[in-house]
Design a protein around this motif. Structure first.
Motif, short mmCIF file in Angstrom:
data_model
loop_
_atom_site.label_atom_id
_atom_site.label_comp_id
_atom_site.label_asym_id
_atom_site.label_seq_id
_atom_site.Cartn_x
_atom_site.Cartn_y
_atom_site.Cartn_z
N THR A 52 42.94 73.55 74.05
CA THR A 52 42.04 73.45 75.19
C THR A 52 40.59 73.34 74.76
O THR A 52 39.69 73.52 75.54
CB THR A 52 42.22 74.67 76.10
OG1 THR A 52 42.12 75.84 75.29
CG2 THR A 52 43.57 74.64 76.77
N ALA A 184 46.28 73.76 85.89
CA ALA A 184 45.03 74.38 86.35
C ALA A 184 44.35 75.13 85.21
O ALA A 184 43.11 75.10 85.07
CB ALA A 184 45.32 75.31 87.52
N LEU A 185 45.16 75.81 84.39
CA LEU A 185 44.60 76.57 83.26
C LEU A 185 43.94 75.63 82.25
O LEU A 185 42.83 75.89 81.77
CB LEU A 185 45.72 77.38 82.60
CG LEU A 185 45.31 78.24 81.40
CD1 LEU A 185 44.32 79.31 81.84
CD2 LEU A 185 46.54 78.88 80.76
N THR A 187 42.80 72.65 82.83
CA THR A 187 41.62 72.07 83.48
C THR A 187 40.42 73.01 83.38
O THR A 187 39.29 72.59 83.07
CB THR A 187 41.92 71.76 84.95
OG1 THR A 187 43.01 70.82 85.02
CG2 THR A 187 40.71 71.17 85.65
N TRP A 188 40.66 74.28 83.61
CA TRP A 188 39.57 75.26 83.59
C TRP A 188 39.05 75.49 82.18
O TRP A 188 37.85 75.43 81.92
CB TRP A 188 40.07 76.58 84.19
CG TRP A 188 39.05 77.68 84.13
CD1 TRP A 188 37.82 77.70 84.71
CD2 TRP A 188 39.19 78.92 83.43
NE1 TRP A 188 37.16 78.88 84.44
CE2 TRP A 188 37.99 79.65 83.65
CE3 TRP A 188 40.19 79.49 82.67
CZ2 TRP A 188 37.79 80.91 83.11
CZ3 TRP A 188 39.99 80.75 82.13
CH2 TRP A 188 38.80 81.45 82.35
N VAL A 189 39.96 75.71 81.21
CA VAL A 189 39.53 76.02 79.84
C VAL A 189 38.92 74.79 79.18
O VAL A 189 37.85 74.87 78.56
CB VAL A 189 40.73 76.55 79.03
CG1 VAL A 189 40.33 76.76 77.57
CG2 VAL A 189 41.25 77.84 79.63
N GLY A 191 37.68 72.25 80.62
CA GLY A 191 36.42 71.92 81.30
C GLY A 191 35.26 72.72 80.75
O GLY A 191 34.14 72.21 80.60
N GLY A 192 35.51 74.01 80.41
CA GLY A 192 34.46 74.83 79.82
C GLY A 192 34.03 74.32 78.46
O GLY A 192 32.84 74.35 78.11
N TYR A 206 35.54 68.85 85.19
CA TYR A 206 36.85 69.38 85.59
C TYR A 206 37.80 68.25 85.99
O TYR A 206 39.02 68.35 85.80
CB TYR A 206 36.69 70.39 86.72
CG TYR A 206 36.00 71.65 86.27
CD1 TYR A 206 36.62 72.53 85.40
CD2 TYR A 206 34.69 71.95 86.69
CE1 TYR A 206 35.98 73.68 84.95
CE2 TYR A 206 34.04 73.09 86.26
CZ TYR A 206 34.69 73.95 85.39
OH TYR A 206 34.05 75.08 84.95
N SER A 209 38.97 66.98 82.73
CA SER A 209 39.93 67.94 82.17
C SER A 209 41.30 67.81 82.83
O SER A 209 42.35 67.92 82.17
CB SER A 209 39.41 69.37 82.33
OG SER A 209 38.22 69.55 81.61
#
Length: 540
Positions: A52, A184-185, A187-189, A191-192, A206, A209
């Motif tokens: 990620t 979703a996980l 995408t979030w990680v 994206g960061g 996002y 991601s």
């Protein structure tokens, strides 16, 4: 389980004492195994979740796919469970589980209707094949009474497993609900991480991601399709492909016949992942670094490389473990020896992941800098390592159980499990039919026409539901299940072929016939279940 006697006539299935009158217990289908890990259906779960971290930043360690439930496995059909995309031994044993009709309330399963095949004579129709009388015969008339109504057998169902996405090569592909969680996980990680590499994207990072998550799982699907195409090439049935939290699973319902085919079947998945990694690398060279396409292609290249490397680790249930199993099988000539060796290597690998992954992350070997290590990152790494280790350890154990199941499957023989049956005409009162069965020492009733052709089978559970004082006024035809082609089984069936036949047409009883078409007797699914459980309890 006792085999047929020297005279060719079946004997009682076990030496267990006769069940007490009225004793009831629910029956269920034989489980494999696991071993969904039902033998487990060979599955090829595809590997670790993608890193990620964007290129140039710290990368999260990959996670393998969760091994298939061996029961789906022990629901049986032999299933391979490979948490990271490889041929496995995990989910269902080929046909190890049987979907049976639900027994009526108060009457339960066929067990409740009468004694098991092990404690009563079983076999051909009266007069056709003489059978020795049991020491303590228990007859249909003493099956007891019940109150509920018998339900017809349930029909076979589609494998299911989530949202159906399509049927490439005729194999259904499902996306499990857990996939949306991992998407979703990611995408979030991811994206960061993109915020540090491409800060100008803002909130659009996002969306990028999410595209990465979908593209990565598309790569996982290609990995699984490689296993599927190879299996179909070797004429091995594939039940389904499922994309889930930890990757993908190809549920192959039979085991490869030779170690060479086993090796090829296991290797094609990681090979395709390596090919995809190379293609993404070549595409990355054609775009400008530091752009959205460049970052995406770099991430997909690294992710597929990790999937391939992880799956090539030489321990079950990974693809590399299946390859090691094939090598040991080739050397020793015994598939069980290969399974034992690869399973124990898999367990050692699980311990290494549990201890080694956090240490590698802390030391910076995996690319993380000391500035980004500590606190929540340390906890996350330890949790990820524990999950991966648990998956690998469990998958290795499931592979051992499924291999043992395959070893014992040949002990299940339709001829030795069949109950003696007597033919009765449709208008025969139940009380008279039971009297004839008791005199013949039979435990099953076959309804025939005037020419002696079988029409239906009287269900034991239905007999239990008729009070004794009403039996003289109830015709057997009202308690019978019409015979279908799938309910006629050969007396010569045994092992996996027998279980596959019963799974194809779920029912509580089956008519067993000789190759000549002559009635041999009635086979109860409950008797097969008991014999299956008994065989699995024996040491290898």
């Amino acid at each position: 389980m006792d085999e047929s006697g020297g005279s060719g006539q079946p004997r009682s299935g076990t030496d267990e004492a006769t069940e007490r009158h009225g004793e009831q217990r629910a029956s269920s289908a034989p489980a494999a195994g696991a071993t969904r890990s039902g033998p487990e259906r060979p599955e090829h779960p595809t590997g670790p979740t993608p890193p990620t971290a964007a290129p140039g930043t710290s990368e999260a360690a990959p996670s393998p796919d969760r091994p298939h439930d061996p029961t789906d496995s022990a629901r049986g059909a032999a299933t391979h469970s490979d948490p990271s995309s490889g041929a496995e031994d995990g989910a269902e044993v080929p046909g190890a589980s049987l979907d049976q009709a639900e027994a009526p309330a108060g009457s339960g399963s066929p067990d409740e209707a009468g004694p098991s095949a092990q404690d009563a004579p079983h076999g051909p129709s009266a007069g056709a094949h003489p059978h020795p009388e049991p020491e303590h015969p228990r007859t249909l008339a003493h099956s007891g009474t019940g109150t509920g109504k018998a339900q017809p057998p349930r029909r076979g169902r589609e494998p299911g497993g989530g949202l159906l996405m399509g049927r490439p090569f005729g194999v259904p592909v499902y996306v499990a609900p857990s996939w949306f969680l991992v998407a979703a996980l990611i995408t979030w990680v991811f994206g960061g991480q993109l915020d540090r590499v491409l800060p100008e994207l803002g909130a659009l990072r996002y969306l990028v991601s999410l595209f990465f998550a979908v593209a990565f799982y598309a790569s996982v699907l290609v990995h699984e399709l490689a296993h599927t195409v190879a299996a179909l090439r070797f004429k091995l049935p594939v039940r389904r492909i499922q994309l889930q939290f930890f990757g993908g699973v190809s549920e192959i319902e039979k085991e490869a016949e030779t170690p060479g085919r086993e090796f090829v079947l296991s290797f094609v998945g990681p090979l395709l992942s390596l090919v995809l990694s190379g293609l993404f690398y070549l595409a990355m060279l054609a775009v400008e670094p530091g752009t959205v396409p460049g970052v995406l292609l770099a991430g997909l290249m690294i992710s597929n490389l990790i999937v391939a490397a992880f799956n090539l680790l030489p321990g079950l249930p990974l693809d590399g473990g299946r390859m090691l199993r094939a090598v040991v099988w080739k050397i020793t000539g015994r598939p069980m020896s290969g399974t034992i060796a690869a399973a124990w290597v898999g367990r050692a690998l699980a311990v290494s992941v549990l201890i080694g992954l956090p240490l590698l992350t802390q030391s910076g070997v995996l690319g993380a800098t000391q500035d980004h290590v500590g606190g929540m990152d340390t906890v996350t790494d330890a949790l990820l390592a524990a999950i991966l280790a648990a998956i690998i350890w469990t998958g290795a154990g499931n592979s051992l159980r499924m291999a043992r199941l395959r070893e014992h499957l040949p002990e299940l023989r339709a001829r030795s499990l069949t109950r003696r049956a007597v033919p009765v005409e449709t208008s025969t009162p139940l009380s008279e039919a039971l009297r004839r069965a008791n005199e013949a020492g039979a435990r099953a009733l076959v309804v025939v026409d005037a020419d002696g052709e079988p029409l239906s089978l009287v269900r034991e559970a239905a007999i239990v539901g008729v009070p004794e004082h009403r039996r003289p006024w109830v015709a057997v035809s009202g308690l019978a299940q019409d015979l279908t082609d799938g309910m006629r089984v050969s007396a010569e069936l045994a092992g996996e072929a027998l279980l596959d036949t019963l799974r194809a047409t779920p029912a509580t009883e089956y008519l067993v016939v000789e190759d000549s078409g002559e009635i041999y007797g009635v086979l109860s699914a409950a008797d097969v279940e008991r014999a299956f459980v008994k065989a699995m309890a024996r040491p290898s």
